[in-house]
Design a protein around this motif. Structure first.
Motif, PDB file in Angstrom:
ATOM      1  N   ALA A 178       0.815  -1.220   0.000  1.00 54.96           N
ATOM      2  CA  ALA A 178       0.000   0.000   0.000  1.00 54.96           C
ATOM      3  C   ALA A 178       0.848   1.268   0.000  1.00 54.96           C
ATOM      4  O   ALA A 178       0.379   2.325  -0.423  1.00 54.96           O
ATOM      5  N   ASP A 179       2.087   1.179   0.514  1.00 56.06           N
ATOM      6  CA  ASP A 179       2.933   2.386   0.571  1.00 56.06           C
ATOM      7  C   ASP A 179       4.408   1.964   0.603  1.00 56.06           C
ATOM      8  O   ASP A 179       5.064   2.012   1.643  1.00 56.06           O
ATOM      9  N   LYS A 180       4.890   1.568  -0.574  1.00 55.61           N
ATOM     10  CA  LYS A 180       6.250   1.013  -0.634  1.00 55.61           C
ATOM     11  C   LYS A 180       7.303   2.011  -0.165  1.00 55.61           C
ATOM     12  O   LYS A 180       8.235   1.645   0.545  1.00 55.61           O
ATOM     13  N   ALA A 181       7.146   3.294  -0.560  1.00 48.40           N
ATOM     14  CA  ALA A 181       8.177   4.289  -0.224  1.00 48.40           C
ATOM     15  C   ALA A 181       8.345   4.372   1.292  1.00 48.40           C
ATOM     16  O   ALA A 181       9.463   4.354   1.815  1.00 48.40           O
ATOM     17  N   ARG A 182       7.214   4.442   1.998  1.00 50.88           N
ATOM     18  CA  ARG A 182       7.269   4.559   3.466  1.00 50.88           C
ATOM     19  C   ARG A 182       7.961   3.348   4.097  1.00 50.88           C
ATOM     20  O   ARG A 182       8.871   3.494   4.919  1.00 50.88           O
ATOM     21  N   TRP A 183       7.558   2.152   3.705  1.00 52.42           N
ATOM     22  CA  TRP A 183       8.073   0.963   4.389  1.00 52.42           C
ATOM     23  C   TRP A 183       9.492   0.626   3.984  1.00 52.42           C
ATOM     24  O   TRP A 183      10.270   0.099   4.793  1.00 52.42           O
ATOM     25  N   GLU A 184       9.861   0.977   2.751  1.00 53.86           N
ATOM     26  CA  GLU A 184      11.274   0.765   2.363  1.00 53.86           C
ATOM     27  C   GLU A 184      12.182   1.583   3.283  1.00 53.86           C
ATOM     28  O   GLU A 184      13.261   1.130   3.653  1.00 53.86           O
ATOM     29  N   LYS A 185      11.717   2.808   3.646  1.00 56.02           N
ATOM     30  CA  LYS A 185      12.532   3.645   4.556  1.00 56.02           C
ATOM     31  C   LYS A 185      12.652   2.982   5.924  1.00 56.02           C
ATOM     32  O   LYS A 185      13.711   3.002   6.541  1.00 56.02           O
ATOM     33  N   VAL A 186      11.541   2.417   6.399  1.00 56.54           N
ATOM     34  CA  VAL A 186      11.560   1.732   7.702  1.00 56.54           C
ATOM     35  C   VAL A 186      12.530   0.535   7.627  1.00 56.54           C
ATOM     36  O   VAL A 186      13.359   0.326   8.516  1.00 56.54           O
ATOM     37  N   PHE A 187      12.440  -0.236   6.537  1.00 52.24           N
ATOM     38  CA  PHE A 187      13.338  -1.400   6.390  1.00 52.24           C
ATOM     39  C   PHE A 187      14.803  -0.943   6.340  1.00 52.24           C
ATOM     40  O   PHE A 187      15.677  -1.594   6.907  1.00 52.24           O
ATOM     41  N   ASP A 188      15.049   0.191   5.656  1.00 52.33           N
ATOM     42  CA  ASP A 188      16.419   0.726   5.602  1.00 52.33           C
ATOM     43  C   ASP A 188      16.932   1.022   7.005  1.00 52.33           C
ATOM     44  O   ASP A 188      18.074   0.691   7.340  1.00 52.33           O
ATOM     45  N   LYS A 189      16.064   1.668   7.818  1.00 56.43           N
ATOM     46  CA  LYS A 189      16.488   2.016   9.183  1.00 56.43           C
ATOM     47  C   LYS A 189      16.833   0.748   9.968  1.00 56.43           C
ATOM     48  O   LYS A 189      17.826   0.708  10.694  1.00 56.43           O
TER      49      LYS A 189
ATOM     50  N   LEU B 131      10.508   0.379  15.690  1.00 59.85           N
ATOM     51  CA  LEU B 131      10.197   0.229  14.253  1.00 59.85           C
ATOM     52  C   LEU B 131       9.300  -0.994  14.008  1.00 59.85           C
ATOM     53  O   LEU B 131       8.433  -0.973  13.129  1.00 59.85           O
ATOM     54  N   LEU B 132       9.485  -2.039  14.818  1.00 62.75           N
ATOM     55  CA  LEU B 132       8.613  -3.222  14.689  1.00 62.75           C
ATOM     56  C   LEU B 132       7.196  -2.890  15.169  1.00 62.75           C
ATOM     57  O   LEU B 132       6.208  -3.381  14.611  1.00 62.75           O
ATOM     58  N   GLN B 133       7.105  -2.022  16.176  1.00 61.76           N
ATOM     59  CA  GLN B 133       5.776  -1.566  16.633  1.00 61.76           C
ATOM     60  C   GLN B 133       5.082  -0.819  15.492  1.00 61.76           C
ATOM     61  O   GLN B 133       3.908  -1.048  15.205  1.00 61.76           O
ATOM     62  N   GLU B 134       5.848   0.064  14.850  1.00 58.39           N
ATOM     63  CA  GLU B 134       5.293   0.837  13.727  1.00 58.39           C
ATOM     64  C   GLU B 134       4.789  -0.107  12.630  1.00 58.39           C
ATOM     65  O   GLU B 134       3.783   0.143  11.980  1.00 58.39           O
ATOM     66  N   MET B 135       5.477  -1.223  12.494  1.00 52.94           N
ATOM     67  CA  MET B 135       5.118  -2.218  11.468  1.00 52.94           C
ATOM     68  C   MET B 135       3.908  -3.070  11.880  1.00 52.94           C
ATOM     69  O   MET B 135       3.537  -3.982  11.162  1.00 52.94           O
TER      70      MET B 135
END
Ligand code: PMV
Length: 331
Positions: free
Chosen positions: A222-233, A263-267
């Motif tokens: 649904a929002d690749k840009a947002r989650w790719e940033k989270v995965f990067d972090k 970050l896992l909570q955010e996920m």
């Protein structure tokens, strides 16, 4: 390469016994499915055990009392994870009479499978059973396999358990060493500069990894840009953590654990119980804490000074932990 299964089997004429450890993910779960690095270590306090004995009874009999299973291989569906391990083990051995040839005068085998690793709780129970079973077959039937072969076969079974696994569970359990894991890249075993202590707290809630991984995938779609940033972090945290562990600066991992948990909570893969346990561990003096594995239930980990490990374990019990394990991470 090197022959796999070393150091974990006992073999006598007509009987082979193999043990495989559980595991925890220190950093990087979920993001690892999207190509970011993760760190995992074996946990020897819990293990899966497979014993194979020659039998005068025809066929391959599986006895897994923990799941109330006693059945001949061919009576199980071929995608049953235990049956699948055995079918996939025999598949490349072109002779259909392989078993009989290897068995000499014997007619069949009895395979007993037990495990102290809680199921669906992030401690690698499925992968540990697969690895122990593959190693036991390999040794009992004098068909040596490399670690790479054991790992590749266990990964095939992980796909039945988890759908789209990264492969981290089967890898850390096959090699039984701390691994820095990046999907699709050669295995990297990392050095622990100075041993450190982790308390593991079990919520007792079984939570299938497949569902949590699937839900993260829905968010990502649904929002690749947002989650790719989270995965990067998360990937950056895992890289920093590896450096600190190698340099023996393990106290500093606590803050990285806290960041990873946020970050896992955010996920959305944490849960009320996991958050309560993480909070309880921090209040009891842990340097940091996070969920470990697929989340939603299962286990969390806390980094502690060895002197306060029992206190932190006690606080987790008071907060409702079904079980706690104190483990020392070393090379
Ligand atoms: O099997 P678990 O619950 O420890 O989860 C494995 C870690 C995930 O990153 C959530 C999934 C995967 O395949 O890497």
């Amino acid at each position: 390469m090197g022959i796999g299964c070393a150091g974990r089997l006992l073999s006598f004429p007509g009987m082979t016994s193999v043990s495989a450890p559980g595991k925890i993910i220190l950093f990087g779960e979920h993001a690892v499915v999207y190509g970011r690095p993760a760190l995992a270590v074996p946990v020897t306090q819990v293990h899966a055990d497979v014993e194979i004995s020659d039998s005068s009874k025809d066929g391959i009999w599986i006895d897994a009392p923990d799941i109330h299973l006693h059945a001949e291989l061919n009576s199980l569906p071929s995608d049953h994870p235990l049956a699948a391990v055995i079918h996939k083990f025999f598949a490349p051995l072109s002779s259909p009479h392989f078993l009989k040839e290897k068995m000499g005068g014997q007619r069949g085998v009895e395979i007993k499978i037990t495990s102290t690793i809680p199921v669906a709780s992030g401690l690698g129970s499925g992968a540990a059973v697969s690895v122990a079973l593959i190693c036991a077959l390999s040794s009992h039937l004098s068909h040596p396999m490399t670690n790479e072969q054991v790992n590749a076969l266990a990964y095939e079974i992980e796909k039945i358990h988890h759908g789209t696994p990264s492969g981290i569970d089967n890898t850390v359990i096959t090699y039984a060493k701390p691994v820095y894991f990046v999907k699709g890249q050669p295995i990297e075993i990392f050095r622990v500069g100075k041993p450190f202590t982790v308390v593991i707290g079990d919520t007792g809630i079984s939570a299938p990894t497949k569902e949590a991984v699937g839900d993260v995938c829905v968010l990502w779609e649904a929002d690749k840009a947002r989650w790719e940033k989270v995965f990067d972090k998360i990937g950056e945290i895992a890289k920093k953590a590896k450096e600190k562990i190698e340099n023996g600066e393990s106290e500093e991992l606590g803050e990285l654990m806290n960041q990873n948990h946020a970050l896992l909570q955010e996920m959305t893969v944490s849960s009320q119980e996991l958050d309560q346990f993480v909070e309880a561990a921090r209040k009891a003096g842990a340097w940091g804490a996070k969920l470990s594995g697929g989340g939603r239930g299962g286990n969390m980990i806390a980094l502690v000074k060895p002197e306060i490990a029992e206190t932190v374990a006690g606080s987790l019990k008071e907060a409702g932990a079904k079980n706690t394990i104190i483990t020392t991470i070393n090379s």
